[in-house]
Motif scaffolding. Structure first.
Motif, PDB file in Angstrom:
ATOM      1  N   ALA A  33       0.819  -1.202   0.000  1.00 17.81           N
ATOM      2  CA  ALA A  33       0.000   0.000   0.000  1.00 17.81           C
ATOM      3  C   ALA A  33       0.858   1.259   0.000  1.00 17.81           C
ATOM      4  N   ASP A  59      -5.014   3.975  -1.760  1.00 10.44           N
ATOM      5  CA  ASP A  59      -5.183   2.587  -2.174  1.00 10.44           C
ATOM      6  C   ASP A  59      -6.456   2.084  -1.515  1.00 10.44           C
ATOM      7  N   ASN A  60      -7.186   1.246  -2.220  1.00  5.59           N
ATOM      8  CA  ASN A  60      -8.425   0.702  -1.678  1.00  5.59           C
ATOM      9  C   ASN A  60      -8.692  -0.680  -2.257  1.00  5.59           C
ATOM     10  N   GLU A 128      -6.781   2.049   2.495  1.00  4.68           N
ATOM     11  CA  GLU A 128      -5.484   1.928   3.171  1.00  4.68           C
ATOM     12  C   GLU A 128      -5.110   3.300   3.708  1.00  4.68           C
TER      13      GLU A 128
END
Length: 143
Positions: A33, A59-60, A128
């Motif tokens: 991440a 980030d996901n 994240e």
């Protein structure tokens, strides 16, 4: 409808972090991440006419975007990208992330209620973030 970052923008962000020598740049290159990034001059207008001039890029994990910040709220969109922008946060139902913070965004795909244009909430567990709510991101004015 994919309105997320292009590979070019992500590549520029990776180069920028690599140039500063941060661990985040190294982590992203290794597939881990990357820290969320505040972006000024990133205008967004949602389906109700609310506007923002900044966002965070994080980030996901892909997943559902809910009309409201609770688990049984209708799913209006789906996030398919793995690095997406978010404009604000609000308190909602507790979720798997161990808190009750939800982030407002626009999904990549419309699932239902086309009028909402896939705008809604994702639980913090899908992002994240360094902490929840992510520092610097405003609380939604209605939340």
């Amino acid at each position: 409808m994919n309105r997320r970052t292009s590979g070019g923008l992500l590549a520029m962000a990776t180069v920028a972090t690599a140039l500063t020598g941060t661990a985040a740049g190294t982590a992203h290159a290794a597939g881990a991440a990357t820290a969320c990034v505040m972006r000024e001059n990133s205008p967004h207008t949602d389906w109700t006419g609310m506007t923002w001039d900044a966002d965070i890029l994080c980030d996901n994990t892909p997943g559902d975007v809910h009309l409201q910040s609770f688990a049984d709220s209708p799913v209006v969109g789906r996030m398919v990208t793995t690095r997406s922008w978010f404009v604000c946060w609000k308190v909602g139902d507790p979720h798997a992330g161990g808190n009750n913070i939800w982030y407002y965004t626009q999904g990549d795909e419309i699932v239902s209620r086309p009028t909402a244009q896939a705008w809604g909430y994702m639980p913090a567990a899908r992002l994240e973030t360094s902490q929840d709510p992510e520092p610097g991101l405003p609380k939604c004015s209605w939340g």
